[in-house]
Scaffold this active site. Structure first.
Site, PDB file in Angstrom:
ATOM      1  N   HIS A 120       0.952  -1.069  -0.101  1.00  0.00           N
ATOM      2  CA  HIS A 120      -0.082   0.027   0.113  1.00  0.00           C
ATOM      3  C   HIS A 120       0.704   1.190  -0.062  1.00  0.00           C
ATOM      4  O   HIS A 120       1.727   1.474   1.178  1.00  0.00           O
ATOM      5  CB  HIS A 120      -0.793  -0.090   1.037  1.00  0.00           C
ATOM      6  CG  HIS A 120      -1.963   1.307   1.211  1.00  0.00           C
ATOM      7  ND1 HIS A 120      -3.105   1.185   0.483  1.00  0.00           N
ATOM      8  CD2 HIS A 120      -1.851   2.534   1.812  1.00  0.00           C
ATOM      9  CE1 HIS A 120      -3.629   2.197   0.909  1.00  0.00           C
ATOM     10  NE2 HIS A 120      -2.857   3.139   1.282  1.00  0.00           N
ATOM     11  N   CYS A 121       0.828   2.071  -1.067  1.00  0.00           N
ATOM     12  CA  CYS A 121       1.619   3.124  -1.031  1.00  0.00           C
ATOM     13  C   CYS A 121       0.910   4.610  -0.490  1.00  0.00           C
ATOM     14  O   CYS A 121      -0.171   4.734  -1.067  1.00  0.00           O
ATOM     15  CB  CYS A 121       2.147   3.375  -2.710  1.00  0.00           C
ATOM     16  SG  CYS A 121       3.030   4.876  -3.020  1.00  0.00           S
ATOM     17  N   PRO A 122       1.477   4.905   0.614  1.00  0.00           N
ATOM     18  CA  PRO A 122       0.990   6.211   1.185  1.00  0.00           C
ATOM     19  C   PRO A 122       0.984   7.358   0.187  1.00  0.00           C
ATOM     20  O   PRO A 122       0.229   8.412   0.616  1.00  0.00           O
ATOM     21  CB  PRO A 122       1.761   6.333   2.416  1.00  0.00           C
ATOM     22  CG  PRO A 122       3.004   5.709   2.253  1.00  0.00           C
ATOM     23  CD  PRO A 122       2.884   4.554   1.311  1.00  0.00           C
ATOM     24  N   GLU A 140      -1.755   6.871  -2.114  1.00  0.00           N
ATOM     25  CA  GLU A 140      -3.040   6.594  -1.365  1.00  0.00           C
ATOM     26  C   GLU A 140      -3.856   5.432  -1.964  1.00  0.00           C
ATOM     27  O   GLU A 140      -5.096   5.608  -2.051  1.00  0.00           O
ATOM     28  CB  GLU A 140      -3.879   7.617  -1.118  1.00  0.00           C
ATOM     29  CG  GLU A 140      -4.939   7.624   0.304  1.00  0.00           C
ATOM     30  CD  GLU A 140      -4.412   7.323   1.423  1.00  0.00           C
ATOM     31  OE1 GLU A 140      -4.917   6.482   2.071  1.00  0.00           O
ATOM     32  OE2 GLU A 140      -3.118   8.039   1.934  1.00  0.00           O
ATOM     33  N   ASN A 141      -3.257   4.584  -2.250  1.00  0.00           N
ATOM     34  CA  ASN A 141      -3.588   3.311  -3.104  1.00  0.00           C
ATOM     35  C   ASN A 141      -2.816   2.226  -3.066  1.00  0.00           C
ATOM     36  O   ASN A 141      -1.653   2.182  -2.787  1.00  0.00           O
ATOM     37  CB  ASN A 141      -3.965   3.613  -4.716  1.00  0.00           C
ATOM     38  CG  ASN A 141      -4.909   2.808  -5.202  1.00  0.00           C
ATOM     39  OD1 ASN A 141      -5.577   1.995  -4.535  1.00  0.00           O
ATOM     40  ND2 ASN A 141      -4.949   2.914  -6.661  1.00  0.00           N
TER      41      ASN A 141
END
Length: 262
Positions: free
Chosen positions: A126-128, A131-132
């Protein structure tokens, strides 16, 4: 898509867009190569740079708003049958139930994301900043985005360096170049991070492994008891890259002895 943009990720995406265009504006307004090209009437390089920045922003939003491969309850059965057809019947793993989103059959290599509160096929991470999640459907585009973003950052670094003006003293030099120096710091940090991420994901794609599988090998059921360090999905460099960029779907394990992830 519009509703997704205005959920919790709106501030992250807005910050990314604002930072990108503020730095681009600094490069165009200061006495950099871009400004000097404009003054001479040579618009090719400024237009190409602007288009590259625009392309990086478009790729960012495409990956950020794209469905990463969320598992839908009404499509799990078909995907499970497809996976089972690739594995010998004698070693077909028992479908695993997700205890969070209550899916009865969690596909192979899928993992539940606590942030998105959904199971994601071929979950990577999950890539902050996006945000996805990065998963089966958007992983290849995430890597393409990293490549485009790195090119834009390195070009912007070169442009920022070309605009540094000399000063009679350190104090005057800092005052004259404060905005460009701030842009250089941001560009340098982001360039290092993006270069590192691009290298890592190119390596993972070349061995048909995900970040989750690589980092949490001891927790993944089909990896923790394996003596072989290679991924059971590794089919060789060319086949792995073909599957990643052109197929990017479920791939049959090379030895058939695979169970669902945890």
């Amino acid at each position: 898509m519009v509703q997704n943009m205005f959920r919790s990720g709106f501030l992250v995406r807005a910050s990314h867009t604002l930072l990108t265009w503020v730095i681009t504006l600094i490069l165009f307004l200061h006495n950099t190569d871009l400004r000097r090209c404009e003054e001479r009437g040579e618009l090719l390089l400024p237009v190409l740079f602007f288009l590259l920045v625009m392309l990086s922003v478009l790729f960012y939003f495409a990956v950020s708003l794209m469905d990463p491969g969320f598992v839908l309850s009404d499509s799990v059965k078909a995907a499970s049958e497809e996976e089972e057809s690739m594995i010998p019947q004698s070693s077909t793993p028992r479908p695993r139930r997700c205890g969070y989103c209550l899916l009865q059959q969690q596909p192979m290599r899928a993992k539940h994301c606590p942030t998105c509160q959904r199971c994601v096929r071929r979950f990577d991470h999950h890539c902050p900043w996006m945000e996805n999640c990065v998963g089966e459907r958007n992983h290849r585009w995430f890597l393409v985005y990293l490549l485009v973003q790195l090119l834009a950052l390195l070009w912007a670094l070169h442009i920022a360096l070309s605009g540094l003006a000399p000063g009679a003293s350190w104090d005057l030099w800092l005052r004259a170049n404060c905005f460009l120096l701030a842009a250089l710091v941001v560009l340098g940090v982001f360039s290092a991070v993006v270069l590192l991420l691009l290298g890592i994901h190119l390596y993972l794609a070349s061995v048909n492994c995900t970040t989750w599988e690589f980092v949490s090998r001891h927790r993944v059921s089909y990896l923790k008891n394996r003596g072989d360090e290679r991924s059971p999905f590794d089919r060789g460099l060319l086949c792995n890259l073909w599957d990643f960029f052109c197929a990017c779907g479920a791939a049959a394990p090379r030895d058939g002895g695979v169970a669902n992830s945890v």
